[in-house]
Design an enzyme around this catalytic site. Structure first.
Site, mmCIF file in Angstrom:
data_model
loop_
_atom_site.group_PDB
_atom_site.id
_atom_site.type_symbol
_atom_site.label_atom_id
_atom_site.label_comp_id
_atom_site.label_asym_id
_atom_site.label_seq_id
_atom_site.Cartn_x
_atom_site.Cartn_y
_atom_site.Cartn_z
ATOM 1 N N HIS A 145 0.837 -1.202 0.000
ATOM 2 C CA HIS A 145 0.000 0.000 0.000
ATOM 3 C C HIS A 145 0.873 1.253 0.000
ATOM 4 C CE1 HIS A 145 -3.444 2.534 1.543
ATOM 5 N NE2 HIS A 145 -2.424 3.217 2.065
ATOM 6 N N GLU A 146 1.870 1.281 0.871
ATOM 7 C CA GLU A 146 2.743 2.460 0.958
ATOM 8 C C GLU A 146 3.620 2.612 -0.278
ATOM 9 O OE1 GLU A 146 2.071 4.528 3.125
ATOM 10 O OE2 GLU A 146 0.859 3.284 4.462
ATOM 11 N N HIS A 149 1.599 4.244 -2.896
ATOM 12 C CA HIS A 149 1.568 5.706 -2.768
ATOM 13 C C HIS A 149 2.761 6.333 -3.484
ATOM 14 C CE1 HIS A 149 -1.865 6.586 -0.323
ATOM 15 N NE2 HIS A 149 -1.456 5.924 0.737
ATOM 16 N N GLU A 224 -6.378 6.847 -1.522
ATOM 17 C CA GLU A 224 -6.261 5.692 -0.627
ATOM 18 C C GLU A 224 -6.801 4.429 -1.281
ATOM 19 O OE1 GLU A 224 -4.668 5.229 2.288
ATOM 20 O OE2 GLU A 224 -3.938 7.241 1.820
#
Length: 294
Positions: A145-146, A149, A224
């Site tokens: 997930h990070e 980003h 997100e």
């Protein structure tokens, strides 16, 4: 105390850099005896609005390390640290970005974040609490997930949005302030703004700033979902869902991160009116979005 010092230093840097740029561009005062010079006002607001956002982005890694107490893993000291570094390297390779710095920050709360102005030189950090309570599949999904980003350029995108929003908040607040001041002093012959201008501008900036934060939060919530999709794609959809479900069990705990870092974390959110200012969607909605993916 450290966070206050960093905040003051950042704002001092913004004022100095913006002042130098305005002088180099030869921008004069936007207020004159004939009224507001809208061109000069727009340039003034753009320089200050963008400078603050860009400086915050450029020093984001430095700020995060100090404000969060991040320990950067340069040479793994144990099997857990080696697994973290190797996992981020694998995910970064899949995402097509350079290897980020990998760190751990001392928080009992389950959280993680990514930051940095360059997608090939970012920082990905995870909390000690998350490492203790999450299994490896879930931690890998959170790291994905990070990394998502970073690969999506979310830090840069949010910085540009924040800079543009800052510009228009300052611009319209000063126009409102001038209009209010002119109305209050319509029978006076003195030139230049009075106290009414500064008071009305301050109040207008507060109100417009609240509205602007809702716009920035809306964009943040959209990204997100993309980052959750990246975590599911780069790592595991079931791992990403499992990680969000674990976060739901801790939902009542306050977010133990500085306000400037919450937009880059894995958890945040809210319901009702608070949702409008949340940088993350409710966990229930994020889980449903992942479950609906084929």
């Amino acid at each position: 105390m450290m966070r206050i010092a960093l905040f003051l230093l950042t704002n001092l840097a913004v004022v100095l850099v913006a002042g130098i740029v305005l002088n180099l561009l030869g921008v004069k005062s936007y207020l004159s005896q004939s009224g507001i010079q809208y061109g000069s006002l727009l340039v003034f607001c753009f320089i200050f609005g963008m400078t603050g956002a860009i400086i915050s982005l450029l020093i984001s890694k430095w700020m995060a390390k100090r404000s969060m107490g991040v320990y950067v893993i340069e040479q793994p000291r144990n099997a857990e640290e080696k697994w973290l570094v190797d996992t981020v390297a694998e995910l970064a390779h899949k995402a097509g970005i350079g290897m980020p710095e990998v760190g751990v920050f001392p928080s009992d709360q389950s959280n993680a974040f990514a930051t940095g102005w360059n997608k090939n030189n970012a920082l990905v950090a995870v909390s000690a609490g998350m490492l203790r309570r999450f299994n490896k599949e879930e931690v890998k999904a959170v790291l994905g997930h990070e990394v998502g980003h970073v690969a999506n350029g979310d830090m840069i995108t949010l910085t540009l949005i924040q800079g543009v929003v800052n510009t228009f908040v300052m611009f319209f607040a000063r126009i409102i302030g001038y209009a209010v001041d002119s109305f209050l002093r319509r029978d006076e012959e003195s030139s230049g703004p009075g106290f009414g201008f500064y008071i009305a501008t301050f109040v207008a900036e507060m109100i417009l700033g609240i509205l602007a934060s809702m716009i920035v939060a809306w964009f943040s919530r959209r990204r997100e979902y993309r980052a959750d999709h990246a975590g599911a794609t780069l790592a595991s959809r079931f791992g990403m869902i499992g990680a969000l479900q674990r976060l739901m069990a801790e939902q009542g705990q306050p977010v133990q991160m500085p306000a400037e870092m919450t937009a880059f974390g894995i958890r945040n959110g809210g319901n009702s009116i608070a949702h409008l200012f949340a940088t993350h969607p409710p966990l229930e909605e994020r889980i449903r979005a992942l479950q609906s993916q084929q």
